[in-house]
Write a protein that holds these residues in place. Structure first.
Motif, PDB file in Angstrom:
ATOM      1  N   GLY A  60       0.822  -1.213   0.000  1.00  0.00           N
ATOM      2  CA  GLY A  60       0.000   0.000   0.000  1.00  0.00           C
ATOM      3  C   GLY A  60       0.851   1.257   0.000  1.00  0.00           C
ATOM      4  O   GLY A  60       0.578   2.215  -0.725  1.00  0.00           O
ATOM      5  N   ASN A  64       0.772   3.867  -3.029  1.00  0.00           N
ATOM      6  CA  ASN A  64       0.401   5.250  -2.726  1.00  0.00           C
ATOM      7  C   ASN A  64       1.482   6.220  -3.215  1.00  0.00           C
ATOM      8  O   ASN A  64       1.175   7.251  -3.826  1.00  0.00           O
ATOM      9  CB  ASN A  64       0.170   5.418  -1.227  1.00  0.00           C
ATOM     10  CG  ASN A  64      -0.331   6.793  -0.881  1.00  0.00           C
ATOM     11  OD1 ASN A  64      -1.426   7.190  -1.267  1.00  0.00           O
ATOM     12  ND2 ASN A  64       0.485   7.552  -0.146  1.00  0.00           N
ATOM     13  N   VAL A  81      -8.622   9.127  -4.180  1.00  0.00           N
ATOM     14  CA  VAL A  81      -8.437   7.882  -3.426  1.00  0.00           C
ATOM     15  C   VAL A  81      -9.342   6.803  -4.006  1.00  0.00           C
ATOM     16  O   VAL A  81      -8.899   5.691  -4.301  1.00  0.00           O
ATOM     17  CB  VAL A  81      -8.694   8.072  -1.911  1.00  0.00           C
ATOM     18  CG1 VAL A  81      -8.809   6.729  -1.199  1.00  0.00           C
ATOM     19  CG2 VAL A  81      -7.586   8.917  -1.284  1.00  0.00           C
ATOM     20  N   GLY A  82     -10.624   7.105  -4.177  1.00  0.00           N
ATOM     21  CA  GLY A  82     -11.565   6.136  -4.755  1.00  0.00           C
ATOM     22  C   GLY A  82     -11.140   5.691  -6.139  1.00  0.00           C
ATOM     23  O   GLY A  82     -11.157   4.492  -6.457  1.00  0.00           O
ATOM     24  N   LEU A  85      -8.052   3.389  -5.920  1.00  0.00           N
ATOM     25  CA  LEU A  85      -8.362   2.037  -5.456  1.00  0.00           C
ATOM     26  C   LEU A  85      -8.934   1.184  -6.585  1.00  0.00           C
ATOM     27  O   LEU A  85      -8.580   0.018  -6.732  1.00  0.00           O
ATOM     28  CB  LEU A  85      -9.317   2.081  -4.265  1.00  0.00           C
ATOM     29  CG  LEU A  85      -8.818   2.844  -3.035  1.00  0.00           C
ATOM     30  CD1 LEU A  85      -9.855   2.786  -1.918  1.00  0.00           C
ATOM     31  CD2 LEU A  85      -7.463   2.354  -2.567  1.00  0.00           C
ATOM     32  N   LYS A  89      -6.598  -1.937  -8.775  1.00  0.00           N
ATOM     33  CA  LYS A  89      -7.138  -3.286  -8.944  1.00  0.00           C
ATOM     34  C   LYS A  89      -7.339  -3.618 -10.415  1.00  0.00           C
ATOM     35  O   LYS A  89      -7.129  -4.756 -10.837  1.00  0.00           O
ATOM     36  CB  LYS A  89      -8.442  -3.454  -8.161  1.00  0.00           C
ATOM     37  CG  LYS A  89      -8.247  -3.468  -6.660  1.00  0.00           C
ATOM     38  CD  LYS A  89      -7.482  -4.708  -6.205  1.00  0.00           C
ATOM     39  CE  LYS A  89      -7.482  -4.823  -4.699  1.00  0.00           C
ATOM     40  NZ  LYS A  89      -6.968  -6.112  -4.250  1.00  0.00           N
ATOM     41  N   THR A 129      -6.074  -6.693   0.260  1.00  0.00           N
ATOM     42  CA  THR A 129      -7.003  -5.637  -0.138  1.00  0.00           C
ATOM     43  C   THR A 129      -7.251  -4.677   1.015  1.00  0.00           C
ATOM     44  O   THR A 129      -7.169  -3.456   0.848  1.00  0.00           O
ATOM     45  CB  THR A 129      -8.333  -6.245  -0.626  1.00  0.00           C
ATOM     46  OG1 THR A 129      -8.078  -7.005  -1.807  1.00  0.00           O
ATOM     47  CG2 THR A 129      -9.368  -5.172  -0.914  1.00  0.00           C
ATOM     48  N   PHE A 133      -5.911  -0.868   0.639  1.00  0.00           N
ATOM     49  CA  PHE A 133      -6.950   0.156   0.634  1.00  0.00           C
ATOM     50  C   PHE A 133      -6.858   1.017   1.890  1.00  0.00           C
ATOM     51  O   PHE A 133      -6.955   2.235   1.828  1.00  0.00           O
ATOM     52  CB  PHE A 133      -8.337  -0.476   0.550  1.00  0.00           C
ATOM     53  CG  PHE A 133      -8.733  -0.983  -0.812  1.00  0.00           C
ATOM     54  CD1 PHE A 133      -7.845  -1.037  -1.869  1.00  0.00           C
ATOM     55  CD2 PHE A 133     -10.024  -1.425  -1.025  1.00  0.00           C
ATOM     56  CE1 PHE A 133      -8.232  -1.509  -3.118  1.00  0.00           C
ATOM     57  CE2 PHE A 133     -10.425  -1.887  -2.267  1.00  0.00           C
ATOM     58  CZ  PHE A 133      -9.538  -1.933  -3.316  1.00  0.00           C
ATOM     59  N   ILE A 136      -3.744   3.427   1.850  1.00  0.00           N
ATOM     60  CA  ILE A 136      -3.893   4.533   0.895  1.00  0.00           C
ATOM     61  C   ILE A 136      -4.949   5.530   1.386  1.00  0.00           C
ATOM     62  O   ILE A 136      -4.720   6.745   1.378  1.00  0.00           O
ATOM     63  CB  ILE A 136      -4.227   4.006  -0.511  1.00  0.00           C
ATOM     64  CG1 ILE A 136      -3.007   3.251  -1.079  1.00  0.00           C
ATOM     65  CG2 ILE A 136      -4.651   5.143  -1.445  1.00  0.00           C
ATOM     66  CD1 ILE A 136      -3.277   2.494  -2.363  1.00  0.00           C
ATOM     67  N   ALA A 137      -6.095   5.021   1.827  1.00  0.00           N
ATOM     68  CA  ALA A 137      -7.158   5.924   2.301  1.00  0.00           C
ATOM     69  C   ALA A 137      -6.702   6.710   3.530  1.00  0.00           C
ATOM     70  O   ALA A 137      -6.877   7.925   3.587  1.00  0.00           O
ATOM     71  CB  ALA A 137      -8.425   5.124   2.601  1.00  0.00           C
ATOM     72  N   VAL A 146     -11.699  -0.182   7.347  1.00  0.00           N
ATOM     73  CA  VAL A 146     -12.033  -1.025   6.198  1.00  0.00           C
ATOM     74  C   VAL A 146     -12.744  -2.280   6.680  1.00  0.00           C
ATOM     75  O   VAL A 146     -12.236  -3.011   7.534  1.00  0.00           O
ATOM     76  CB  VAL A 146     -10.772  -1.411   5.402  1.00  0.00           C
ATOM     77  CG1 VAL A 146     -11.135  -2.313   4.221  1.00  0.00           C
ATOM     78  CG2 VAL A 146     -10.030  -0.165   4.920  1.00  0.00           C
ATOM     79  N   ILE A 163     -15.199   1.447   3.181  1.00  0.00           N
ATOM     80  CA  ILE A 163     -14.104   2.224   3.765  1.00  0.00           C
ATOM     81  C   ILE A 163     -14.709   3.477   4.386  1.00  0.00           C
ATOM     82  O   ILE A 163     -15.128   4.397   3.679  1.00  0.00           O
ATOM     83  CB  ILE A 163     -13.060   2.605   2.700  1.00  0.00           C
ATOM     84  CG1 ILE A 163     -12.560   1.361   1.984  1.00  0.00           C
ATOM     85  CG2 ILE A 163     -11.902   3.382   3.339  1.00  0.00           C
ATOM     86  CD1 ILE A 163     -11.883   1.628   0.659  1.00  0.00           C
TER      87      ILE A 163
END
Length: 182
Positions: A60, A64, A81-82, A85, A89, A129, A133, A136-137, A146, A163
């Protein structure tokens, strides 16, 4: 092996032409599946998830940094961010998409795991995952909680990842992640 690095014909047995579904990607996914399975059997699901989460955090951080550098920003916006993600993937052949995005929450769906069939029965791999996630978030918004509500690895038809970007009074299942200097 021939001098030019190509495989020698295997004579009458035809080994080099055998229809075997083996190449690097399948081999690496199989390797991860077996590693996760061994960890789950030896130390249990919770500890196996813990070990995999350490790897997920490191991945991550790397991802990032790559996106921040490529986009020329110090911190990603919530919208970015969204998008990141989903994009990360997509790049590794997952099928994630945004179901909901508000100021306080990002909800993602997934119909194709990057691990393919190799994830089935290996829920500890979901920590990759969660931690990627979550890292990064949180690194970009200050906080992330999460929850993987549904997972292909657990036999669900798809994945649903929630999240929360602000602490909840009752966080429930899932994992909390805290960002750096916000």
């Amino acid at each position: 092996m021939n001098r030019d690095g190509t495989a020698k014909e295997s004579g009458a047995t035809g080994v080099a032409r055998a229809d075997i579904p083996l190449e690097r990607d399948v081999f690496l996914r199989s390797l991860l599946r077996e590693l996760a399975g061994t960890l789950e059997e030896v130390v249990g699901l919770e500890d196996a998830s813990g070990y995999i989460s350490i790897v997920g955090g490191a991945i991550g951080r790397q991802i990032n940094d790559d996106y921040s550098r490529a986009l020329g920003v110090e911190r990603l916006s919530r919208e970015q961010v969204g998008e990141v993600l989903v994009d990360l993937k997509r790049r590794i052949q997952g099928g994630f998409h945004i179901l909901e995005m508000t100021g306080d929450r990002i909800v993602l769906g997934n119909d194709r795991c990057p691990f393919g069939v190799h994830v089935e029965g290996r829920p500890s791999l979901c920590m990759m995952t969660s931690n990627v996630f979550g890292y990064i978030a949180a690194e970009n918004t200050g906080y992330a909680h999460v929850t993987i509500e549904e997972a292909i690895a657990r036999g669900d038809a798809g994945c649903r990842v929630v999240i929360d970007l602000k602490p909840q009074d009752e966080p429930g299942d899932g994992r909390e992640y805290f960002g750096g200097d916000l």
